[in-house]
Design an enzyme around this catalytic site. Structure first.
Site: not given
Length: 366
Positions: A204-206
Site C-alpha cells: 500500500e505504501d508504493f
C-alpha cells in the site's frame, strides 16, 4: 549526496509559525523483546502537538498489555488504543489501522511500524521537511546496533544495497517509498477515499506514494533514517523478508525482472568482465576481482556515512556480512520468481500483475 542528505541538524520552525498537529498510527501485532522500549520513544519525543493511536487487531494480543502500561506511565501524552480493526480489504495492515485513521484528528498522519525506534527530534525533522509542495516525507530504512551475525547482515544490507537505491531514487524523484515510517497529509489521502482505497494492495505504501505523485505532489526523504530495532533478529526471517519484497517489486514493476539483477555487484561484474574481455582482450578474472574490490570499498564508505559514527562490528565481520549478502542476493531473486506466492505471518497471498493482491485460503479437508 548522502553526506549532504543525511544527518543534517534539525531546524526549528520560526517562532511565529505554529507546529502542525500529528496523528501517529502504530499498527501492532504480537510482542518482541524490544517492543516496550521502542514504543516508549514515541512518548518522549520533543514535539508539542501529537497523538498516539495504537491499532491492534486481536483483543487478546499481548501487545495490548504493553500499550496499556505505557499509557498509564505517560498520562500527559494523548494516546488511544483501538482493537478489532475493520475488514475493508485484503491488506491486514490497513484493516488494522482503519479505525485509528478514521479517528485521527490532526492534519498530518505518521504511519510507523512496531519495530521503529524514534529519537527525540525525529518527528520535528520530518515535519520541517513537509514544505508546501511536499505531500509525503519518508525515512530511509536503517537498523539500530545489535549483536550477532544476523544483525550485521541487516545493517550491511540497509546501509549499502538498500541505501544506494533509495537515495538515488530520491535524487531522481523516482517512487521508492517504504511505509515503515512515513509522514503524509491526511486530506490528500481522503481525496482518494482514505487508506481503505489502497487495501487491495499488499504494498500500500508504493501505491499511496504513486497516487500523490500523479497528483503533482513531491516526496522527500527525511535527514534521519528509520531506526529499525526489532527484538527478533534471525537470518532466515530476514532472507524471507527480502524475498517477499522482491516478489512485490516484480508484480508491481515488471521490468524489475531485467533491471534488478543488473544492480547487483556479482552479476554486473560478471557481465562487465565478459564485455572487456571480448572488446579489449583484458583478463576477465583480474577485472572481476578489481571490480569487486572497488565496489566493496565504496560500500564500506557508504555504510560509514549512513551510520554517522563507529560501526558495531569490525572489518572482518563486515567482509563476511557483505560477501554473504552479495552472493545470496541472486539466489533470493530467482527464488522470488520461482515461487511468487507471498507468505506474511499466517496468511498467504497471490499477486496479480499491477500489484493487486488476493488472499489464498487454506484448503479444508473433508
Amino acid at each position: 549526496f548522502r553526506k549532504w542528505k543525511l544527518h543534517k541538524k534539525v531546524s526549528q520552525l520560526p517562532c511565529e509559525t505554529p507546529y502542525p498537529g500529528v496523528s501517529i498510527l502504530k499498527p501492532l501485532m504480537s510482542v518482541d523483546p524490544n517492543l516496550f522500549s521502542n514504543l516508549e520513544t514515541f512518548f518522549t519525543m520533543n514535539y508539542p502537538v501529537y497523538e498516539l493511536l495504537f491499532c491492534i487487531e486481536d483483543e487478546s494480543d499481548p501487545a495490548v498489555m504493553v500499550v496499556m502500561q505505557l499509557i498509564k506511565k505517560y498520562p500527559s501524552v494523548t494516546s488511544r488504543l483501538f482493537t478489532g480493526g475493520s475488514n475493508v480489504g485484503v491488506n491486514p495492515k490497513i484493516n488494522n489501522m482503519q479505525p485509528g485513521f478514521t479517528a485521527a484528528k490532526y492534519e498530518l498522519i505518521l504511519i510507523s511500524d512496531s519495530g521503529i525506534r524514534m529519537k527525540e527530534d525525529t518527528l520535528l525533522d520530518m515535519v520541517s521537511c513537509m514544505t508546501e509542495d511536499v505531500g509525503l516525507v519518508h525515512q530511509m530504512p536503517f537498523t539500530c546496533d545489535r549483536d550477532g551475525f544476523a544483525a550485521t547482515l541487516e545493517k550491511v544490507y540497509f546501509g549499502t544495497a538498500q541505501a544506494r537505491i533509495y537515495l538515488v531514487a530520491d535524487f531522481l524523484q523516482v517512487n521508492c517509498h517504504t511505509g515503515m515510517s512515513a509522514l503524509m497529509r491526511k486530506a490528500l489521502i481522503n481525496e482518494v477515499g482514505g487508506i481503505e482505497a489502497f487495501s487491495c494492495y499488499l504494498a500500500e505504501d508504493f501505491f499511496l506514494a504513486k497516487s500523490l505523485k500523479e497528483r503533482g505532489w513531491r516526496m522527500c526523504v527525511s535527514s534521519q533514517p528509520a531506526w529499525q530495532n526489532s527484538g527478533v533478529c534471525e537470518i532466515n526471517s530476514f532472507q524471507a523478508r527480502l524475498t517477499r519484497w522482491a516478489k512485490l517489486r516484480v508484480a508491481m514493476v515488471p521490468h524489475t525482472i531485467l533491471l534488478e539483477p543488473l544492480s547487483e555487484c556479482m552479476v554486473i561484474g560478471a557481465c562487465a568482465s565478459w564485455a572487456v574481455s571480448f572488446l579489449f582482450r583484458w583478463d576477465p578474472l583480474v577485472f572481476y576481482l578489481v571490480h569487486i574490490l572497488v565496489w566493496f570499498l565504496l560500500d564500506w564508505i557508504l555504510l560509514s556515512i549512513i551510520q554517522n559514527g563507529s560501526l558495531p562490528f569490525n572489518k572482518f565481520d563486515f567482509v563476511m556480512g557483505w560477501l554473504f549478502r552479495e552472493c545470496s542476493s541472486p539466489y533470493l531473486f530467482l527464488h522470488a520468481l520461482w515461487d511468487p506466492a507471498i507468505r506474511w505471518r499466517t496468511r498467504t497471498y497471490k499477486l496479480k500483475w499491477g500489484g493487486v493482491a488476493e488472499e489464498l485460503k487454506p484448503k479444508v479437508k473433508v
